[in-house]
Write an enzyme that holds these catalytic residues in place. Structure first.
Site, PDB file in Angstrom:
ATOM      1  N   GLY A  14      63.742  25.479   9.429  1.00  0.00           N
ATOM      2  CA  GLY A  14      62.758  24.621   8.773  1.00  0.00           C
ATOM      3  C   GLY A  14      63.251  24.009   7.479  1.00  0.00           C
ATOM      4  O   GLY A  14      62.472  23.436   6.724  1.00  0.00           O
ATOM      5  N   GLU A  52      60.393  34.960  11.256  1.00  0.00           N
ATOM      6  CA  GLU A  52      59.097  34.835  10.571  1.00  0.00           C
ATOM      7  C   GLU A  52      58.256  36.082  10.814  1.00  0.00           C
ATOM      8  O   GLU A  52      57.496  36.505   9.940  1.00  0.00           O
ATOM      9  CB  GLU A  52      58.385  33.551  11.028  1.00  0.00           C
ATOM     10  CG  GLU A  52      59.057  32.328  10.412  1.00  0.00           C
ATOM     11  CD  GLU A  52      58.994  31.057  11.237  1.00  0.00           C
ATOM     12  OE1 GLU A  52      58.175  30.971  12.180  1.00  0.00           O
ATOM     13  OE2 GLU A  52      59.784  30.132  10.942  1.00  0.00           O
ATOM     14  N   GLU A  72      69.463  32.676  14.849  1.00  0.00           N
ATOM     15  CA  GLU A  72      68.733  31.771  13.961  1.00  0.00           C
ATOM     16  C   GLU A  72      68.958  32.194  12.514  1.00  0.00           C
ATOM     17  O   GLU A  72      68.247  33.075  12.004  1.00  0.00           O
ATOM     18  CB  GLU A  72      67.229  31.826  14.257  1.00  0.00           C
ATOM     19  CG  GLU A  72      66.858  31.394  15.663  1.00  0.00           C
ATOM     20  CD  GLU A  72      65.442  30.830  15.721  1.00  0.00           C
ATOM     21  OE1 GLU A  72      65.284  29.760  16.308  1.00  0.00           O
ATOM     22  OE2 GLU A  72      64.516  31.446  15.169  1.00  0.00           O
ATOM     23  N   SER A  78      66.966  24.114  12.401  1.00  0.00           N
ATOM     24  CA  SER A  78      67.157  22.691  12.090  1.00  0.00           C
ATOM     25  C   SER A  78      67.986  21.953  13.139  1.00  0.00           C
ATOM     26  O   SER A  78      68.783  21.074  12.803  1.00  0.00           O
ATOM     27  CB  SER A  78      67.753  22.512  10.688  1.00  0.00           C
ATOM     28  OG  SER A  78      66.846  23.006   9.712  1.00  0.00           O
ATOM     29  N   ASN A 118      59.892  26.167  20.233  1.00  0.00           N
ATOM     30  CA  ASN A 118      59.017  27.176  19.622  1.00  0.00           C
ATOM     31  C   ASN A 118      58.029  26.402  18.756  1.00  0.00           C
ATOM     32  O   ASN A 118      58.382  25.951  17.672  1.00  0.00           O
ATOM     33  CB  ASN A 118      59.856  28.153  18.777  1.00  0.00           C
ATOM     34  CG  ASN A 118      58.971  29.103  17.972  1.00  0.00           C
ATOM     35  OD1 ASN A 118      57.757  29.164  18.183  1.00  0.00           O
ATOM     36  ND2 ASN A 118      59.582  29.825  17.048  1.00  0.00           N
ATOM     37  N   TRP A 119      56.832  26.260  19.275  1.00  0.00           N
ATOM     38  CA  TRP A 119      55.835  25.445  18.554  1.00  0.00           C
ATOM     39  C   TRP A 119      55.347  26.128  17.281  1.00  0.00           C
ATOM     40  O   TRP A 119      54.738  25.494  16.434  1.00  0.00           O
ATOM     41  CB  TRP A 119      54.621  25.188  19.455  1.00  0.00           C
ATOM     42  CG  TRP A 119      54.836  24.198  20.556  1.00  0.00           C
ATOM     43  CD1 TRP A 119      56.016  23.635  20.962  1.00  0.00           C
ATOM     44  CD2 TRP A 119      53.814  23.638  21.389  1.00  0.00           C
ATOM     45  NE1 TRP A 119      55.793  22.768  22.001  1.00  0.00           N
ATOM     46  CE2 TRP A 119      54.444  22.751  22.282  1.00  0.00           C
ATOM     47  CE3 TRP A 119      52.438  23.799  21.482  1.00  0.00           C
ATOM     48  CZ2 TRP A 119      53.745  22.032  23.245  1.00  0.00           C
ATOM     49  CZ3 TRP A 119      51.733  23.095  22.434  1.00  0.00           C
ATOM     50  CH2 TRP A 119      52.375  22.209  23.312  1.00  0.00           C
ATOM     51  N   LYS A 120      55.604  27.421  17.148  1.00  0.00           N
ATOM     52  CA  LYS A 120      55.054  28.201  16.020  1.00  0.00           C
ATOM     53  C   LYS A 120      53.535  27.995  15.999  1.00  0.00           C
ATOM     54  O   LYS A 120      52.929  27.824  17.055  1.00  0.00           O
ATOM     55  CB  LYS A 120      55.753  27.823  14.717  1.00  0.00           C
ATOM     56  CG  LYS A 120      57.287  27.941  14.865  1.00  0.00           C
ATOM     57  CD  LYS A 120      58.040  27.867  13.584  1.00  0.00           C
ATOM     58  CE  LYS A 120      59.535  28.000  13.877  1.00  0.00           C
ATOM     59  NZ  LYS A 120      60.359  28.039  12.685  1.00  0.00           N
ATOM     60  N   HIS A 125      61.354  37.080  16.030  1.00  0.00           N
ATOM     61  CA  HIS A 125      61.601  35.884  15.212  1.00  0.00           C
ATOM     62  C   HIS A 125      61.619  36.284  13.736  1.00  0.00           C
ATOM     63  O   HIS A 125      60.861  37.157  13.315  1.00  0.00           O
ATOM     64  CB  HIS A 125      60.525  34.829  15.478  1.00  0.00           C
ATOM     65  CG  HIS A 125      60.894  33.497  14.907  1.00  0.00           C
ATOM     66  ND1 HIS A 125      60.743  33.204  13.577  1.00  0.00           N
ATOM     67  CD2 HIS A 125      61.463  32.412  15.482  1.00  0.00           C
ATOM     68  CE1 HIS A 125      61.190  31.973  13.359  1.00  0.00           C
ATOM     69  NE2 HIS A 125      61.636  31.471  14.497  1.00  0.00           N
ATOM     70  N   GLY A 184      62.416  24.467  16.655  1.00  0.00           N
ATOM     71  CA  GLY A 184      61.123  24.543  15.980  1.00  0.00           C
ATOM     72  C   GLY A 184      60.529  23.153  15.795  1.00  0.00           C
ATOM     73  O   GLY A 184      59.990  22.557  16.734  1.00  0.00           O
ATOM     74  N   GLY A 185      60.627  22.627  14.581  1.00  0.00           N
ATOM     75  CA  GLY A 185      59.980  21.362  14.228  1.00  0.00           C
ATOM     76  C   GLY A 185      60.203  20.232  15.224  1.00  0.00           C
ATOM     77  O   GLY A 185      59.256  19.519  15.578  1.00  0.00           O
TER      78      GLY A 185
HETATM   79  P1  13P Z   1      63.351  24.639  13.004  1.00  0.00           P
HETATM   80  O1  13P Z   1      63.969  23.985  14.213  1.00  0.00           O
HETATM   81  O2  13P Z   1      62.071  23.995  12.573  1.00  0.00           O
HETATM   82  O3  13P Z   1      64.347  24.822  11.906  1.00  0.00           O
HETATM   83  O4  13P Z   1      62.923  26.124  13.463  1.00  0.00           O
HETATM   84  C1  13P Z   1      63.822  26.922  14.148  1.00  0.00           C
HETATM   85  C2  13P Z   1      63.115  28.110  14.664  1.00  0.00           C
HETATM   86  O5  13P Z   1      62.697  28.975  13.911  1.00  0.00           O
HETATM   87  C3  13P Z   1      62.907  28.202  16.116  1.00  0.00           C
HETATM   88  O6  13P Z   1      62.471  29.459  16.498  1.00  0.00           O
END
Ligand code: 13P
Length: 259
Positions: A177, A101, A171, A215, A12-14, A99, A236-237
């Site tokens: 993050g 967010e 999640e 994470s 997930n590149w966000k 998600h 994510g990251g």
């Molecule tokens: P991180 O891997 O950066 O913690 O993010 C997880 C996430 O929200 C994937 O959708």
């Protein structure tokens, strides 16, 4: 009781990416994924403006792609929204919905997430339905109640046949993050609980992939993926760094049916 399911790893590149860096990343991921066993599936969910680029660089590779949200509407005067069908026009097959967010910053309710799940399914996208509790909710002992309600609201709107076509992502909000992943035991306990809710919807639904997100990194991926009810990850990251993302995919391979 537990059963081995094929692993799925989705990036997930966000809201990250630029044309030049995307090209390098996508090419590296496509190449690295080509060396993985067939029972490990890999995907990336990119910002919508990059769908065309993603399609042209990933078509013919092992990697599938998708979006990070879809509109609750099919079309119309909804400025700024992107319809599920538009993603399909770029051969996308995945759509993240719900998600945390979006729940937090765009006030998305589980009811809205359920509608978005339906929109995705209608056009043949696989919705990745995200659920997760905040730190406050975990500390109050209400994790199962929170994630159970988030999942049930979606399942209630779907036939058993449609429900069998979703993917679920657990999640925990406090792990996203932050660098602080849930332990494999903590995650497994919630995954087993989610699996029981899915099973209550029907035998075929019990087998939908339940991914862990929060994470995930090369250092902890294998331990998480070894858990019987963790079918892969939503990353994510670490999905923005080709070597890290591919190392996580390899961890999935090491724990997959054939691994
Ligand atoms: P991180 O891997 O950066 O913690 O993010 C997880 C996430 O929200 C994937 O959708």
């Amino acid at each position: 009781m537990s059963k081995q399911r094929a692993k799925l790893v989705v990036g997930n590149w966000k809201m990250h990416g630029r044309l030049a860096e995307n090209a390098t990343l996508l090419q590296a991921v496509a190449q690295g994924a080509g060396e993985l066993p067939a029972d490990v599936r890999v995907g990336v969910c990119v910002p919508c403006p990059y769908l065309g680029q993603t399609q042209s660089l990933l078509e013919g590779s092992k990697v599938v792609w998708g979006v990070q949200d879809v509109s609750a509407f099919t079309h119309g005067a909804y400025t700024g929204e992107v319809a599920a069908q538009m993603a399909v026009d770029f051969a996308a097959t995945l759509a993240i919905v719900g998600h945390s967010e979006r729940r937090a910053y765009h006030r998305e309710s589980s009811e809205l997430v359920a509608v978005k799940t339906q929109r995705a399914l209608e056009v043949g996208l696989t919705p990745i339905v995200c659920v997760g509790e905040t730190l406050e909710e975990r500390e109050a002992g209400s994790t199962e109640q929170v994630v159970g309600a988030q999942l049930d609201e979606v399942l209630a709107k779907l036939s058993a046949e449609d429900a069998a076509r979703i993917v679920v992502a657990y999640e925990p909000v406090w792990a996203i993050g932050t660098g602080k992943s849930a332990t494999s035991d903590e995650a497994q306990a919630v995954h087993a609980f989610l699996r029981s809710r899915l099973a209550a919807k029907g035998a075929a639904v019990a087998d939908v992939p339940v991914l862990y997100g929060g994470s995930v990194k090369p250092e902890n991926a294998e331990e998480l993926f070894r858990e019987p009810d963790i079918d892969g990850g939503l990353i994510g990251g670490a999905s923005l760094k080709d070597q890290d993302f591919l190392a996580i995919c390899r961890a999935a391979a090491a724990t997959s049916v054939a691994g």
